[in-house]
Motif scaffolding. Structure first.
Motif, PDB file in Angstrom:
ATOM      1  N   VAL A   1      88.626-117.989   7.413  1.00  0.00           N
ATOM      2  CA  VAL A   1      89.066-116.620   7.698  1.00  0.00           C
ATOM      3  C   VAL A   1      88.758-115.725   6.496  1.00  0.00           C
ATOM      4  CG1 VAL A   1      91.098-115.147   8.038  1.00  0.00           C
ATOM      5  CG2 VAL A   1      90.831-117.230   9.401  1.00  0.00           C
TER       6      VAL A   1
ATOM      7  N   SER B   1      87.735-115.115  12.703  1.00  0.00           N
ATOM      8  CA  SER B   1      88.532-113.884  12.713  1.00  0.00           C
ATOM      9  C   SER B   1      90.014-114.175  12.569  1.00  0.00           C
ATOM     10  CB  SER B   1      88.298-113.119  14.020  1.00  0.00           C
ATOM     11  OG  SER B   1      86.950-112.768  14.148  1.00  0.00           O
ATOM     12  N   ASN B   2      90.420-115.342  13.057  1.00  0.00           N
ATOM     13  CA  ASN B   2      91.840-115.662  13.101  1.00  0.00           C
ATOM     14  C   ASN B   2      92.031-117.137  12.767  1.00  0.00           C
ATOM     15  OD1 ASN B   2      94.324-116.681  14.700  1.00  0.00           O
ATOM     16  ND2 ASN B   2      94.606-114.462  14.688  1.00  0.00           N
ATOM     17  N   LYS B   3      93.140-117.460  12.124  1.00  0.00           N
ATOM     18  CA  LYS B   3      93.404-118.833  11.680  1.00  0.00           C
ATOM     19  C   LYS B   3      93.364-119.831  12.846  1.00  0.00           C
ATOM     20  CE  LYS B   3      97.053-121.500   9.356  1.00  0.00           C
ATOM     21  NZ  LYS B   3      97.330-122.420  10.446  1.00  0.00           N
TER      22      LYS B   3
ATOM     23  N   ASP C   1      91.740-119.632  15.568  1.00  0.00           N
ATOM     24  CA  ASP C   1      90.467-119.649  16.299  1.00  0.00           C
ATOM     25  C   ASP C   1      89.726-120.969  16.144  1.00  0.00           C
ATOM     26  OD1 ASP C   1      90.917-117.150  17.222  1.00  0.00           O
ATOM     27  OD2 ASP C   1      89.394-116.143  16.009  1.00  0.00           O
TER      28      ASP C   1
END
Length: 898
Positions: free
Chosen positions: A714, A720-722, A724
């Motif tokens: 990230v 984009s997001n932990k 993901d």
């Protein structure tokens, strides 16, 4: 009697002829496709020993054979047909309109020519007279050689005439049937099938017409839903409108295990078929399917409760390649509900590795294992983000080893499979010498099992403690992706790829449990005897979290901190910020104990084997909700614990008495055998629970590795997001890190998968279904059948309790449940080890999935909670606050007040 020279075949003669079906090809040339079907079903009903099917008949018939067509019709027109030069017959799409018009004109010419021959020939009339059935209403049906074949059905392309009541109509109908071989629709159909429209022959069926109460059609394959079920459509009266599609019908779906799955009626107050009739029709259709070894289309009618089979034909144009059975059985305990690609890709790899190790351990040579590598890789399926067993792969794997039939039943019990499969896969030839080697290996593995388990656990905890040290000293969070990969490699090499001891142990759980069940059957012992005797396996490690949490609860009460901990939201904030706050010594002491609990059991949560599931270290909310629930129920818990202690002593006496009665019934020798396998079952089940805890810890290492990588990625902008990272597959992470990825923008891939994940999140899929061809094109949910006020399942822990129920049919409902349980019977679709922390707050368990060897069943027995598993549709039938009586002696749940 040479039937192949006859013009007329009588049903009564057909019954008498032996070996009539030895040459289908020759016979179909004589009687056509439809005639062959009638002969086959007649022979099947008359010669087979079909229990409960004595009230089924084929209406009396005669067949005017193709000999008649050849000798009296074709011989007159063959020279005319030779003059017809049809171009491009194999490429119908290339025919010009003028070509098609010319073909149809020639066909009309033939029909008129045959008419002159037919009505002016006395010999023709004499032969047709012999086929007439006097004093009966008749049905006259065409039966061309090409009809009802495997390739094409030709359904409706040639003529059928019903309700023929006099001779003249009969004679005209026979003529019209014969010339329908050259009718416009028949010519068109044959051209579209790339067949010569003039090269065919035809027989005619003359059959007694039944004036039915009910008519219908059976398909032994569901062509709409593409499932391997029996579809039955029926109407009152004659079925001609049903076959032609002009009438609406009652619709039924029956499984091939003869369970009624679905019903819709044209008239809600007046169904055409009773359940008894449905099941009888299903039974005969399965016999016909087995006889033909193909999916079948069957026309039937019923008169005065007698079933008549009118016609059978192959179902064509169904692609039956890649037939698979998907069953979530007890795997739904480990991977409940919707699951991410990361989890599936990881466990698929793990299952493949573990069962290759198992086969190697059983003496299968490496060459055979390599040859079947695709089998090992396809043991699980990922169906719209749900994990399923690819069931046929498991049977195929079992067939690589000896004693398939014996082990098949044991495996089904262990997996919790509800619908046993009658399957005889191709088996590997072992020979006596190889079989003896295998049994010797099994014996050596058995006598060294204790040492192997100890060595495995010692080795595991060496690796695990080394990892914990990295975590406690915060070194893990400072590692880069490639250092983390080395940590995983060590876990894989030393633990995941060295899972032989647990597999041996599971094998002996399966065998010992299966043998105990068989001994019960052979000696007519109560089938639940071994369940009762297994209810006290001694202390198992997986109950320790419950005991430790109850101890923490008691200390909270002793320190007068009950109200503090009941305010869950506030206590969680205090706990998260404890290092920056001045806390009272008592609260600090409790928090220290909670820290110890989380460090030891933080990975034991609901859905603990799903890599996306947060551990207690990441989110302790679940733990504090449990503590609150225990505090609220303190008086009840004390009462339950006292009752459990009393029950323990009573149960110990009960088990002692059970053993005495068993010894008296079996005698010393048989009792010794029973006790031998009982002890194996007890010890191996205890081992199994310890190994499951080790597996949970191993998965927690993988989770931590993923969390560290995702945090780093990230920051680097890769993700984009932990969270993901869980929408990637396991190998995709390392391929990206090491330069082997086929996609460079992971965020775009993740975005696509998250859209699909959300799309399929709330859909309902059946517990078991079949697919053909490309799997994802043929999945349709099955319909729900709910009837009656008594549910049935499999006893997992004996006992009887009457109480209200709490229903949990998805994981999102658990948060609400934590604060509301107070001695109810818990009803769930599935459970996993994380659920057991709820057990002190409940009085009974009803589970849709799982088996008597599942983790839930083992812990329930340990805690003495009456439990029934395998209760189909329990979450759909039962509602919160329904009062039921759970009888875990008979395996029934009676709804008292709904």
């Amino acid at each position: 009697m040479d039937i192949f020279k006859m013009y007329i075949l009588d049903q009564n003669d057909i019954i008498k002829i032996d070996n009539l079906l030895s040459n289908d090809i020759q016979l179909v040339k004589l009687v056509g496709g439809k005639g062959l079907g009638l002969i086959k079903i007649t022979k099947l009903l008359k010669e087979s020993n079909l229990k409960n099917l004595d009230n089924i008949e084929v209406p009396y018939f005669k067949i005017i054979t193709t000999n008649f067509f050849y000798d009296f019709i074709y011989n007159h027109i063959k020279e005319i047909i030779k003059e017809f030069k049809i171009q491009n017959l194999r490429e119908f799409s290339k025919l010009e309109p003028k070509d098609l018009s010319e073909i149809l004109e020639k066909a009309e010419y033939l029909r008129n020519y045959i008419k002159q021959i037919f009505f002016d020939n006395k010999e023709i009339k004499e032969i047709i007279d012999k086929a007439y059935i006097e004093n009966k209403i008749l049905a006259i049906r065409s039966s061309a050689i090409s009809e009802d074949s495997l390739e094409k059905s030709y359904a409706g392309q040639m003529e059928t005439f019903l309700n023929i009541k006099n001779y003249q109509d009969y004679f005209n109908s026979v003529f019209n049937c014969i010339v329908s071989i050259f009718s416009p629709k028949s010519i068109n159909y044959k051209l579209q099938s790339n067949r010569d429209p003039f090269e065919d022959s035809i027989a005619v069926i003359v059959q007694e017409m039944i004036e039915p109460d009910i008519s219908g059609v059976i398909f032994t394959f569901d062509p709409v839903n593409n499932t391997n079920n029996i579809v039955i459509n029926s109407v009152f009266g004659l079925g001609e409108g049903l076959v032609s599609g002009k009438l609406n019908s009652d619709n039924y779906i029956v499984s091939k295990q003869k369970e009624i799955l679905f019903k819709t009626y044209e008239d809600d107050n007046k169904p055409t078929l009773s359940d008894e009739q449905l099941l009888k029709l299903a039974e005969i259709s399965l016999k016909i399917e087995e006889f033909y070894n193909n999916f079948m289309d069957i026309e039937f009618c019923i008169k005065d409760n007698k079933i008549y089979i009118l016609q059978t034909r192959y179902i064509t144009n169904i692609e039956i390649s890649n037939y698979r059975i998907w069953d979530n059985s007890n795997i739904v305990e480990s991977y409940p509900g919707i699951t991410t690609p990361m989890t599936f890709s990881f466990i698929r790899k793990a299952y493949s590795s573990v069962y290759q190790q198992f086969c190697e351990l059983m003496g299968l040579d490496r060459k055979t294992i390599f040859k079947n590598r695709y089998l090992f890789d396809s043991m699980l399926g990922f169906i719209y983000y749900r994990v399923y067993y690819n069931l046929l792969s498991w049977y195929e794997l079992l067939s690589l080893l000896p004693l398939f039939n014996q082990n098949k039943e044991f495996m089904e019990d262990m997996m919790g499979v509800k619908q046993r499969l009658n399957i005889n896969p191709k088996k590997t030839f072992y020979g006596i010498l190889n079989s003896l080697k295998l049994y010797f290996k099994m014996f050596i593995n058995f006598i060294t099992l204790k040492q192997k388990i100890k060595k495995f656990l010692d080795n595991f905890y060496d690796v695990y403690n080394k990892y914990l040290n990295l975590k406690k000293t915060n070194k893990l969070n400072k590692m880069n992706t490639f250092e983390l990969f080395e940590i995983y490699k060590e876990l894989e090499e030393k633990i995941l790829f060295n899972w032989k001891a647990p597999i041996i142990n599971d094998l002996y759980v399966m065998i010992s449990f299966g043998i105990l069940k068989k001994i019960n059957n052979i000696f007519k012992i109560d089938p639940n005897t071994h369940i009762k005797l297994l209810s006290k396996t001694g202390a198992i490690k997986t109950t320790l979290p419950i005991k430790k949490l109850l101890e923490i609860t008691k200390q909270i009460i002793t320190k007068n901190l009950t109200q503090t901990f009941i305010d869950t939201k506030n206590i969680i904030q205090l706990y998260k910020n404890k290092d920056n706050l001045e806390l009272s010594p008592d609260l600090k002491d409790i928090f220290d104990k909670i820290d110890d609990y989380i460090n030891e059991y933080g990975s034991r949560v609901i859905g603990e084997l799903k890599l996306e599931t947060k551990t207690l270290q990441e989110d302790p909310t679940y733990l504090f909700s449990l503590i609150k629930n225990y505090l609220i129920q303190d008086d009840k818990l004390n009462q339950n614990q006292n009752e459990n202690k009393n029950n323990d002593s009573k149960e110990t006496i009960g088990i002692d008495n059970e053993l005495k009665l068993l010894r008296k019934k079996l005698g010393v020798f048989k009792y010794g055998i029973y006790l031998f396998f009982l002890k194996i079952a007890i010890n191996t089940m205890k081992n199994r629970e310890e190994q499951r805890l080790a597996r949970t810890y191993a998965y927690s290492i993988v989770k931590d590795i993923l969390n560290v990588i995702s945090n780093r990625w990230v920051k680097k902008g890769i993700l984009s997001n932990k969270d993901d990272i869980f929408f990637l597959e396991w190998d995709e992470i390392w391929d990206y890190a090491f330069g082997k990825s086929t996609i460079f923008n992971l965020n775009e891939l993740i975005k696509l998968r998250k859209i699909e994940f959300d799309k399929y999140k709330d859909i309902e899929l059946p517990d078991r279904f079949e697919t053909f061809s490309e799997v994802y094109l043929s999945i349709k949910p099955s319909s729900l059948k709910v009837e009656g006020n008594v549910l049935r399942g499999v006893v997992a822990c004996s006992g009887k309790v009457k109480a209200k129920v709490k229903v949990v049919d998805n994981l999102e409902q658990l948060d609400k449940l934590l604060n509301s349980l107070n001695g109810e019977i818990l009803v769930a679709k599935f459970t996993d080890p994380g659920w057991t922390l709820l057990f002190p707050s409940i009085s009974g368990l009803i589970i849709e999935k799982g088996s008597i060897l599942s983790h839930t069943a083992i812990v329930a027995r340990e805690m003495g909670i009456p439990t029934i598993v395998g209760v189909k549709n329990a979450c759909s039938i039962l509602k919160d606050n329904d009062i039921v009586e759970l009888d875990a002696f008979s395996g029934t749940i009676s709804i008292i007040n709904q």
